[in-house]
Design an enzyme around this catalytic site. Sequence first.
Site, short mmCIF file in Angstrom:
data_model
loop_
_atom_site.label_atom_id
_atom_site.label_comp_id
_atom_site.label_asym_id
_atom_site.label_seq_id
_atom_site.Cartn_x
_atom_site.Cartn_y
_atom_site.Cartn_z
N ASP A 13 51.97 -2.27 37.42
CA ASP A 13 51.12 -1.69 38.45
C ASP A 13 51.69 -0.42 39.06
O ASP A 13 51.49 -0.12 40.23
CB ASP A 13 50.84 -2.73 39.58
N GLY A 40 45.95 -4.70 34.32
CA GLY A 40 44.84 -4.19 35.11
C GLY A 40 45.16 -2.75 35.42
O GLY A 40 46.08 -2.46 36.18
P1 GDP Z 1 48.81 0.15 36.32
O1 GDP Z 1 48.66 -1.29 36.02
O2 GDP Z 1 50.21 0.64 36.09
O3 GDP Z 1 47.80 1.01 35.61
O4 GDP Z 1 48.53 0.30 37.87
P2 GDP Z 1 47.32 -0.40 38.71
O5 GDP Z 1 46.08 0.29 38.39
O6 GDP Z 1 47.38 -1.87 38.57
O7 GDP Z 1 47.81 -0.13 40.18
C1 GDP Z 1 48.01 1.14 40.65
C2 GDP Z 1 47.04 1.41 41.81
O8 GDP Z 1 47.43 2.60 42.45
C3 GDP Z 1 45.61 1.64 41.38
O9 GDP Z 1 44.75 1.17 42.38
C4 GDP Z 1 45.53 3.16 41.27
O10 GDP Z 1 44.20 3.65 41.46
C5 GDP Z 1 46.40 3.56 42.39
N1 GDP Z 1 47.12 4.84 42.26
C6 GDP Z 1 47.68 5.41 41.16
N2 GDP Z 1 48.37 6.52 41.51
C7 GDP Z 1 48.26 6.62 42.85
C8 GDP Z 1 48.78 7.53 43.83
O11 GDP Z 1 49.52 8.47 43.52
N3 GDP Z 1 48.45 7.31 45.13
C9 GDP Z 1 47.66 6.28 45.52
N4 GDP Z 1 47.39 6.13 46.80
N5 GDP Z 1 47.16 5.40 44.63
C10 GDP Z 1 47.47 5.57 43.32
P1 IMO Z 2 49.83 -3.93 34.35
O1 IMO Z 2 49.64 -3.43 32.95
C1 IMO Z 2 51.98 -6.62 37.02
C2 IMO Z 2 53.16 -10.50 35.38
C3 IMO Z 2 52.50 -11.76 35.93
C4 IMO Z 2 53.65 -12.73 35.77
C5 IMO Z 2 54.28 -12.30 34.47
C6 IMO Z 2 53.82 -13.10 33.25
O2 IMO Z 2 48.62 -3.90 35.19
O3 IMO Z 2 51.02 -3.28 34.98
P2 IMO Z 2 51.55 -13.17 31.88
O4 IMO Z 2 50.14 -13.49 32.30
O5 IMO Z 2 51.71 -11.82 31.28
O6 IMO Z 2 52.15 -14.24 31.01
O7 IMO Z 2 52.40 -13.20 33.25
O8 IMO Z 2 53.92 -10.95 34.27
N1 IMO Z 2 52.22 -9.47 34.88
C7 IMO Z 2 51.98 -8.32 35.50
N2 IMO Z 2 52.40 -7.85 36.69
N3 IMO Z 2 51.21 -5.84 36.24
C8 IMO Z 2 50.80 -6.29 35.03
O9 IMO Z 2 50.14 -5.50 34.16
C9 IMO Z 2 51.14 -7.59 34.63
N4 IMO Z 2 50.89 -8.33 33.53
C10 IMO Z 2 51.57 -9.47 33.69
O10 IMO Z 2 52.13 -11.59 37.28
O11 IMO Z 2 54.61 -12.53 36.78
MG MG Z 3 48.00 -3.04 36.92
#
Ligand code: GDP
Ligand code: IMO
Ligand code: MG
Length: 427
Positions: A13, A40
Amino acid sequence: MSSVVVMGTQWGDEGKGKIVDHLAEQAQVVVRYQGGNNAGHTVVVKGIESKLNLLPSGILYPGKTCIIGNGVVIDPGHLLKEIKAMLAKGVDMSGLKISNRAQVILPYHRLLDEADEDARGESKIGTTKRGIGPCYVDKNARVGIRIVDLMDREEFAGRLKVNLAAKNELLTKIYGKQPMDYDAVLAEYLGYADELRPYVADTIFTLHDAINNGDRILYEGAQATMLDLDFGTYPYVTSSHPIAGGVCVGAGVGPKAIDKVIGVVKAYTTRVGEGPFVTELHEETGEMIRQRGHEFGTTTGRPRRTGWLDTVVVKYACMLSQIDCLAITRLDILDTLPSLKICTGYIYQGKPLHEYPASLKVLAQVEPVYEELPGWQTDTTAIRRYEELPLNARRYVERLSECAGARLGIVSVGPDREQTIVLEPMF
Ligand code: GDP
Ligand code: IMO
Ligand code: MG
């Protein structure tokens, strides 16, 4: 520069989806190489948010080839929902290619994920319960069902029969659950097969054709280094290889095919699920970051654990994937803080640690060494040039880059595609 990997350096994330979407404009091909719909990835374009679990984050640009590689585990029902949601928004899906070698998640994988977690009780991993782990278990046990098998009615029916019989034994005799009905699963999945067929290809050849054509390729990591099966905080990890090395096996290219590795770093640290977290904040600042940063999981909605930036983790990630430059995201979330802490080292039994500990017992006992830096208390969200960032914000990211041992490549100051400061060409 023609092949770039974008991968996570912390616990996921970090904003990989945003960075991939930003860079996808310059690429012809975007490839997911591991994980599944445990990921996600959020992409925001002109204020409109899209949440992607399996679709590569380049999908929002028309005309890109978007590959779901052989290293991915695919829940066909989930993928179809994502495809339909995109089609309903008018997104062009003609470039989507699904590897015929990718593994299929079946309903018993989801049930086993849940049953396994329940059985672990206190020591549960906190998985997404999407069946990811059990699907990779079957892949490695060589009983998995691949997309190519799903496309062949007879092959699929035969493999499902054998697998379901074995899983039903497990579900009923070990976990005390109800058995699954063969005919129902068969009918459901044959329906998915017909709908997915137009997108299925042997993507390793699609990819190599593109490479030979001189196309620019973007590899999109899911999860992150500290969730890597070998290098993360095992067993609190996922079951795949998010590190840059995962690209080779997850997409079918050699190490020489990778020209540049970009490590995405959230400007602070979060973790969703259980497991060690050295810089975790349990008080006000942690809650403030969670609220200001809306730190709730994209996939499961769970509150993310929050903490100070841990550069020991980022340095470890840089070493493992030979990261060239960092994409720092969510700097704007820290805009209001009067001062910030950065963890620059770990102390164990009174001595500095020079290696990232493999033992969770050791990790549980380490003390973080913090440096305190002044905040900038200025809104950075409209800034588009590095020199215009407040001095203290620059000091913060420069200190991170110095501790991690990788250049600054991108600084992101908001979720939107446009809210991005680029310090060097990425391709
Ligand atoms: P990912 O799984 O690594 O793609 O990250 P996620 O999408 O799960 O979580 C990152 C969150 O931060 C999302 O809601 C993005 O829209 C948001 N995001 C990404 N870059 C920035 C940033 O520079 N500032 C802010 N405020 N939000 C960001
Ligand atoms: P993105 O791509 C954050 C975490 C789960 C759990 C562990 C194992 O959005 O960064 P799983 O279902 O993969 O067997 O769970 O990994 N986890 C993540 N945490 N971002 C993710 O994906 C994750 N995908 C799995 O919360 O701790
Ligand atoms: Mg994510």
